[in-house]
Design a protein around this motif. Structure first.
Motif, PDB file in Angstrom:
ATOM      1  N   ASP A 147       0.864  -1.410   0.194  1.00 48.86           N
ATOM      2  CA  ASP A 147      -0.046   0.101  -0.102  1.00 48.86           C
ATOM      3  C   ASP A 147       0.821   1.136  -0.034  1.00 48.86           C
ATOM      4  O   ASP A 147       0.551   2.214   0.836  1.00 48.86           O
ATOM      5  N   ALA A 148       1.728   1.337  -0.925  1.00 48.49           N
ATOM      6  CA  ALA A 148       2.623   2.681  -1.204  1.00 48.49           C
ATOM      7  C   ALA A 148       1.621   3.875  -1.291  1.00 48.49           C
ATOM      8  O   ALA A 148       0.845   4.041  -2.121  1.00 48.49           O
ATOM      9  N   SER A 149       1.747   4.692  -0.422  1.00 47.94           N
ATOM     10  CA  SER A 149       0.877   6.009  -0.443  1.00 47.94           C
ATOM     11  C   SER A 149       1.647   7.321  -0.636  1.00 47.94           C
ATOM     12  O   SER A 149       1.027   8.413  -0.474  1.00 47.94           O
ATOM     13  N   LEU A 150       2.816   7.086  -0.563  1.00 45.48           N
ATOM     14  CA  LEU A 150       3.914   8.331  -0.477  1.00 45.48           C
ATOM     15  C   LEU A 150       4.863   8.209  -1.742  1.00 45.48           C
ATOM     16  O   LEU A 150       4.911   7.116  -2.245  1.00 45.48           O
ATOM     17  N   ASP A 151       5.521   9.144  -1.988  1.00 47.98           N
ATOM     18  CA  ASP A 151       6.434   9.587  -3.358  1.00 47.98           C
ATOM     19  C   ASP A 151       7.267   8.276  -3.146  1.00 47.98           C
ATOM     20  O   ASP A 151       7.763   7.691  -2.056  1.00 47.98           O
ATOM     21  N   ASP A 177      -8.898   6.909  -1.202  1.00 48.34           N
ATOM     22  CA  ASP A 177      -8.517   8.065  -0.382  1.00 48.34           C
ATOM     23  C   ASP A 177      -7.152   8.728  -0.745  1.00 48.34           C
ATOM     24  O   ASP A 177      -6.834   9.597  -0.349  1.00 48.34           O
ATOM     25  N   HIS A 178      -6.368   7.845  -1.603  1.00 48.78           N
ATOM     26  CA  HIS A 178      -5.414   8.328  -1.773  1.00 48.78           C
ATOM     27  C   HIS A 178      -4.832   7.589  -3.363  1.00 48.78           C
ATOM     28  O   HIS A 178      -5.202   6.670  -3.615  1.00 48.78           O
ATOM     29  N   PHE A 179      -4.070   8.436  -4.209  1.00 47.00           N
ATOM     30  CA  PHE A 179      -3.329   7.748  -5.278  1.00 47.00           C
ATOM     31  C   PHE A 179      -2.343   6.781  -4.796  1.00 47.00           C
ATOM     32  O   PHE A 179      -1.260   6.954  -4.120  1.00 47.00           O
ATOM     33  N   SER A 180      -2.448   5.381  -5.186  1.00 50.23           N
ATOM     34  CA  SER A 180      -1.553   4.460  -5.112  1.00 50.23           C
ATOM     35  C   SER A 180      -0.350   4.824  -5.728  1.00 50.23           C
ATOM     36  O   SER A 180      -0.218   4.943  -6.874  1.00 50.23           O
ATOM     37  N   LEU A 347      -8.161   7.667 -11.143  1.00 50.79           N
ATOM     38  CA  LEU A 347      -6.656   7.728 -11.269  1.00 50.79           C
ATOM     39  C   LEU A 347      -5.879   6.476 -10.949  1.00 50.79           C
ATOM     40  O   LEU A 347      -5.097   5.995 -11.674  1.00 50.79           O
ATOM     41  N   ASN A 348      -6.602   5.709  -9.710  1.00 45.70           N
ATOM     42  CA  ASN A 348      -6.048   4.541  -9.794  1.00 45.70           C
ATOM     43  C   ASN A 348      -6.300   3.526 -10.521  1.00 45.70           C
ATOM     44  O   ASN A 348      -5.479   2.319 -10.829  1.00 45.70           O
ATOM     45  N   LEU A 349      -7.396   3.508 -11.339  1.00 45.40           N
ATOM     46  CA  LEU A 349      -7.943   2.569 -12.272  1.00 45.40           C
ATOM     47  C   LEU A 349      -6.921   2.699 -13.729  1.00 45.40           C
ATOM     48  O   LEU A 349      -6.611   1.714 -14.076  1.00 45.40           O
TER      49      LEU A 349
END
Ligand SMILES: [Fe+2]
Length: 371
Positions: A147-151, A177-180, A347-349
């Motif tokens: 679940d990488a959620s940071l740069d 809730d966030h861009f993966s 965006l995640n899709l």
């Protein structure tokens, strides 16, 4: 602290000060309602927003400040905090305004870590404001990121510093809730990128199915299908000791089943979530559960956000209910829909940002859990 006479401080600089436990006094000058929505745990609230906006002076004359401790002023976007900083400087106090305010703080992170009995490093990497929890697991210098959620640089720099090779990158589900950053991270490190098996995303990945095993060093990750929060949600069991439960099970609640769902579908997903939770609750009480989120901002305290399954069973009362009561209870308690979730899912899709401003999209507290 001296930032070449600058009047502002960047998020990365403040993050480093907090991580290094250097003395800093953060003053939050936002309106109270905004402070209650989300905040920096190490900050102090001063209720002066409307007075600052009205141009009132000498607002800090009754406050005590430690000598040689710089003050960082904080607001929503870094404008009102400039006024506060100027007033403090007029009083002879070393003050800086946080550039971009809480809006930019959404990218700040900290970490906490432990080792399991097979010497597997479990590093929890937390977006402090938003409460998104990602994981860097390592055994014998081979690593997996969940679940990488940071740069990507956050993960690659930690791996590089420790001489770890990131072998696999996985997500627990398609996030809303966030861009993966999973795909980007896998591309940057030549790691194998895996996602739960589904036909929703428009790019290539290796599918995870129930029972998929991933070996890293002497450690093993086993995938367990746990639909409910989303149909494709998975939990990952590592060495039969640690469970990375995504948005299925939290330390203080369970996942929400409703996003993009009609009432009928939410009911059906709540039923699936109940069944998935029964699968997880059947594990040993000593299992450590590492969730995908926490609702509160995360302090720079190096304390892992996790709990044993046994304690979660005691604390989360909704887990004691039968299936019907569980479904009814869950549907009654659904929190406000998180902002921008449809855009983030899109965006995640696609697996790319298409120039979208992630800071704007991802701002705000997390609303993935029901307790
Ligand atoms: Fe989620």
């Amino acid at each position: 602290m001296n930032f070449k006479n600058a009047k502002t401080i960047k998020v990365a600089q403040l993050r480093t000060l907090l991580e290094n436990k250097e003395p800093v006094h953060i003053l939050d000058v936002r309106p109270k309602e905004e402070r209650e929505e989300w905040n920096i745990p190490e900050s102090e609230f001063v209720d002066i927003y409307s007075k600052l906006k009205a141009g009132e002076k000498k607002l800090f004359s009754n406050m005590n400040f430690h000598q040689n401790v710089p003050v960082v002023t904080l607001c929503a976007a870094g404008k009102t905090s400039m006024i506060a900083m100027e007033q403090l400087r007029e009083n002879g106090i070393e003050a800086y305004s946080l550039e971009g305010g809480m809006r930019e703080w959404t990218t700040a992170w900290n970490s906490a870590k432990t080792k399991d009995s097979l010497e597997t490093t479990v590093m929890q990497i937390r977006r402090t404001g938003k409460g998104c929890l990602s994981y860097l697991l390592e055994n014998n210098s081979e690593a997996i990121v969940i679940d990488a959620s940071l740069d990507t640089e956050v993960y690659t720099s930690i791996a590089k510093k420790n001489n770890w090779k990131i072998k696999y990158v996985v997500d627990t589900h398609i996030h809303a809730d966030h861009f993966s950053r999973g795909k980007q991270l896998a591309d940057a490190t030549n790691a194998i990128f895996l996602l739960p098996n589904q036909d929703l995303v428009n790019y290539k990945f290796q599918p995870i199915i129930d029972g998929t095993l991933l070996n890293f060093g002497k450690a093993t990750l086993k995938a367990i299908h746990t639909p409910g929060h989303t149909h494709e949600s998975y939990s990952y069991l590592v060495n039969n000791e640690s469970l990375f439960s995504g948005d299925t099970l939290f330390t203080g609640g369970v996942g929400r089943p409703d996003l993009k769902a009609t009432l009928d579908l939410a009911q059906q997903k709540a039923g699936l979530l109940y069944q998935s939770l029964q699968k997880l609750l059947a594990f040993e009480n000593s299992l450590t559960v590492y969730p995908g989120h926490i609702s509160n901002p995360v302090a720079f305290d190096e304390k892992l956000i996790c709990n044993t399954l046994g304690d979660i069973k005691k604390n989360v009362k909704i887990l004691e209910l039968n299936e019907n009561d569980f479904i009814n209870n869950l549907l009654k308690k659904i929190p406000e829909t998180p902002p921008n979730y449809e855009t983030i899912v899109k965006l995640n899709l696609k697996g790319r940002t298409d120039g979208a401003n992630l800071i704007d999209l991802e701002a705000g507290a997390n609303r993935c859990a029901i307790s």
